[in-house]
Design a protein around this motif. Structure first.
Motif, mmCIF file in Angstrom:
data_model
loop_
_atom_site.group_PDB
_atom_site.id
_atom_site.type_symbol
_atom_site.label_atom_id
_atom_site.label_comp_id
_atom_site.label_asym_id
_atom_site.label_seq_id
_atom_site.Cartn_x
_atom_site.Cartn_y
_atom_site.Cartn_z
ATOM 1 N N THR A 32 0.841 -1.439 0.035
ATOM 2 C CA THR A 32 0.004 0.086 0.054
ATOM 3 C C THR A 32 1.073 1.185 0.088
ATOM 4 O OG1 THR A 32 -1.645 -1.275 1.181
ATOM 5 C CG2 THR A 32 -1.899 1.224 1.089
ATOM 6 N N LEU A 34 0.999 5.492 -0.310
ATOM 7 C CA LEU A 34 0.372 7.092 -0.262
ATOM 8 C C LEU A 34 0.831 7.899 -1.364
ATOM 9 C CD1 LEU A 34 0.286 7.788 3.552
ATOM 10 C CD2 LEU A 34 -1.395 6.541 2.213
ATOM 11 N N HIS A 35 -0.283 8.342 -2.103
ATOM 12 C CA HIS A 35 -0.007 9.582 -3.220
ATOM 13 C C HIS A 35 -0.710 10.703 -2.617
ATOM 14 C CE1 HIS A 35 2.281 6.370 -5.426
ATOM 15 N NE2 HIS A 35 1.144 5.742 -5.367
ATOM 16 N N ASP A 38 -4.266 10.974 -3.658
ATOM 17 C CA ASP A 38 -5.209 10.377 -3.442
ATOM 18 C C ASP A 38 -5.718 10.937 -1.792
ATOM 19 O OD1 ASP A 38 -4.965 8.468 -5.253
ATOM 20 O OD2 ASP A 38 -3.392 7.381 -4.034
ATOM 21 N N GLY A 81 -5.512 15.863 -4.195
ATOM 22 C CA GLY A 81 -6.744 15.393 -5.330
ATOM 23 C C GLY A 81 -7.843 16.489 -5.277
ATOM 24 N N PRO A 275 -15.669 4.263 -7.131
ATOM 25 C CA PRO A 275 -14.402 4.692 -6.188
ATOM 26 C C PRO A 275 -15.089 4.909 -4.798
ATOM 27 C CG PRO A 275 -14.205 6.179 -8.045
ATOM 28 C CD PRO A 275 -15.680 5.683 -8.152
ATOM 29 N N TRP A 277 -14.266 6.205 -0.832
ATOM 30 C CA TRP A 277 -13.377 7.174 -0.018
ATOM 31 C C TRP A 277 -13.847 6.870 1.542
ATOM 32 C CZ3 TRP A 277 -14.089 12.478 -2.979
ATOM 33 C CH2 TRP A 277 -13.389 12.357 -4.053
ATOM 34 N N ARG A 311 -6.107 3.322 3.722
ATOM 35 C CA ARG A 311 -5.820 2.975 2.480
ATOM 36 C C ARG A 311 -5.768 1.446 2.280
ATOM 37 N NH1 ARG A 311 -5.688 3.735 -1.905
ATOM 38 N NH2 ARG A 311 -3.612 4.250 -2.762
ATOM 39 N N ASP A 316 -9.898 4.228 -1.887
ATOM 40 C CA ASP A 316 -9.156 4.810 -3.104
ATOM 41 C C ASP A 316 -8.605 6.158 -2.625
ATOM 42 O OD1 ASP A 316 -9.797 2.528 -4.915
ATOM 43 O OD2 ASP A 316 -11.991 3.229 -4.564
ATOM 44 N N ALA A 317 -9.320 6.936 -1.827
ATOM 45 C CA ALA A 317 -8.974 8.211 -1.477
ATOM 46 C C ALA A 317 -9.150 8.614 0.052
ATOM 47 C CB ALA A 317 -9.623 9.363 -2.354
#
Length: 333
Positions: A32, A34-35, A38, A81, A275, A277, A311, A316-317
Motif C-alpha cells: 500500500t 500513499l500519493h 489520493d 486530489g 471509487p 473514499w 488505504r 481509494d482516497a
C-alpha cells in the motif's frame, strides 16, 4: 517443525523477514502506498475578516474567503486530489436558509476556490444543513421536532443547484437522508448540471469522534443524530446503505469515520463499482495530536500509519486534515 542445526540455527526455507531486511527492500515490496493525489483536504470557511484557530484541533483554523486562497493554492502546488469545503455562517435559522443563499458563506467560498484552483483541484462542497440550522440537525424538523426526511430532500435539491452554480464539481451528501442521492441527481440533471458528481456519505455513523467538528462548524446541535446516522454496532447496515446509494446513481461512496470502521470500509470496497473514499474525522486527528503533544506516540509515524491503514482497508482516497503535511513529506522524501 524443522530440527535446529549448528546450535541455535534453524533449518528454515521460508523466511519472510528477508523482505523486511532493509529500507529499500521494504519500500520495494510495500503493498500500500500513499500519493498526494489520493488525499482530500477538508476546509472550514467562516464569515469575517480573520481566521480563527480551533482549540480542539491544533493547527486547524476556520478560514475566511481571503485566507482560504493561500491554503488551496498550497494544496494545488502539493498535488492534492481536492478540497472539501464547509461553510460556517454567522446567522442560522430553522431551515438553513444560508445554505441556498447565493451569497451565503459556503457558496461564496466555493466561487473563490473554484476561481483560484478549479483547474488544479476537484472543488468539493458539503451538502448538509447542520452548519446552517439553528437546531444543528442535518435536515428540517417537523411539528414534533423530528427530522423530516422528505421535506429535507427538497432543501437538498436546492442546495445542490446552488453549489453547482457556484462552481462545485462534486457535492458531498453527508446528511444520511433516505433517497438523497436519487433526489439530488434528479434535480442536478433537470437543471443542466449532468456533469456535477455526487459523493454519497453512504456509511456514516453516529460517532463520538465528531466532537471537535462541532467547534469547527460552530454547531448548535440539540439532541443527537441517532435517528438518521447509523448505529456504530451495525456492520451489514453500512453495506446496505451503500448498495442503495449505488442504485440511485452515486458516483463515489464513502465511509465515515474511518479508523473505527475499517471492517465496513473493507466490505464496501469489496462490492463497490465506483471509487470508495473514507474520512479521517476530527476526533481521529485530535487524538493523534493530543497523544503526540504528551509524548506518548511518534506523531509522524502515527499520521502515516493511520492513513496507510485506511488505504489498506480499501479506500481509494482519504479525506484528512493531514493531507498537506503528508504530501509535503512525500515530496521531501
Amino acid at each position: 517443525m524443522n530440527s535446529p542445526r549448528d546450535g541455535a540455527r534453524a533449518d528454515l526455507t521460508v523466511r519472510p523477514r528477508r523482505l523486511r531486511a532493509t529500507p529499500a527492500m521494504r519500500r520495494l515490496v510495500a503493498e500500500t502506498r500513499l500519493h498526494a493525489a489520493d488525499l482530500i483536504l477538508p476546509l472550514f470557511v467562516r464569515e469575517g475578516t480573520e481566521p480563527r484557530p480551533l482549540s480542539s484541533m491544533p493547527g486547524i483554523v476556520q478560514h475566511t474567503t481571503e485566507s482560504v486562497r493561500a491554503i488551496v493554492n498550497e494544496a494545488a502546488d502539493l498535488g492534492l486530489g481536492g478540497v472539501m469545503l464547509f461553510g460556517v455562517p454567522d446567522a442560522k435559522d430553522a431551515i438553513g436558509s444560508g445554505a441556498t443563499d447565493p451569497d451565503g458563506i459556503l457558496n461564496q467560498a466555493t466561487r473563490v476556490v473554484a476561481a483560484e484552483v478549479g483547474d488544479a483541484l476537484v472543488v468539493q462542497t458539503d451538502l448538509c444543513l447542520d452548519e446552517f440550522t439553528d437546531h444543528g440537525h442535518c435536515g428540517v424538523l417537523d411539528s414534533e421536532g423530528r427530522v423530516d426526511n422528505d421535506a429535507t430532500l427538497l432543501r437538498y435539491r436546492d442546495m445542490a443547484v446552488a453549489q453547482a452554480e457556484s462552481g462545485s464539481e462534486l457535492v458531498g451528501l453527508s446528511g444520511m437522508m433516505d433517497g438523497q442521492v436519487a433526489a439530488v441527481r434528479d434535480e442536478l440533471d433537470a437543471r443542466g448540471f449532468q456533469n456535477t458528481a455526487i459523493l454519497a456519505y453512504s456509511a456514516k455513523y453516529a460517532s463520538a469522534f465528531y466532537g471537535p467538528f462541532r467547534e469547527a462548524v460552530g454547531s448548535t446541535l440539540k439532541g443527537d443524530r441517532k435517528t438518521y446516522q447509523q448505529d456504530p454496532a451495525n456492520r451489514r447496515e453500512g453495506l446496505r446503505e451503500t448498495l442503495l446509494d449505488l442504485e440511485q446513481g452515486a458516483d463515489i461512496v464513502m465511509v465515515k469515520p474511518a479508523m473505527s470502521y475499517l471492517d465496513v470500509l473493507a466490505d464496501v470496497a469489496a462490492v463497490s463499482t465506483v471509487p470508495v473514499w473514507a474520512y479521517q474525522v476530527s476526533g481521529e486527528y485530535s487524538m493523534i495530536e493530543a497523544a503526540a503533544a504528551n509524548g506518548w506516540i511518534d506523531r509522524e509515524r502515527a499520521i502515516f500509519e493511520s492513513v496507510t491503514g485506511i488505504r489498506r482497508a480499501g479506500a481509494d482516497a482519504v479525506l484528512t486534515y493531514y493531507a498537506p503535511e503528508i504530501a509535503q513529506t512525500l515530496r521531501d522524501q
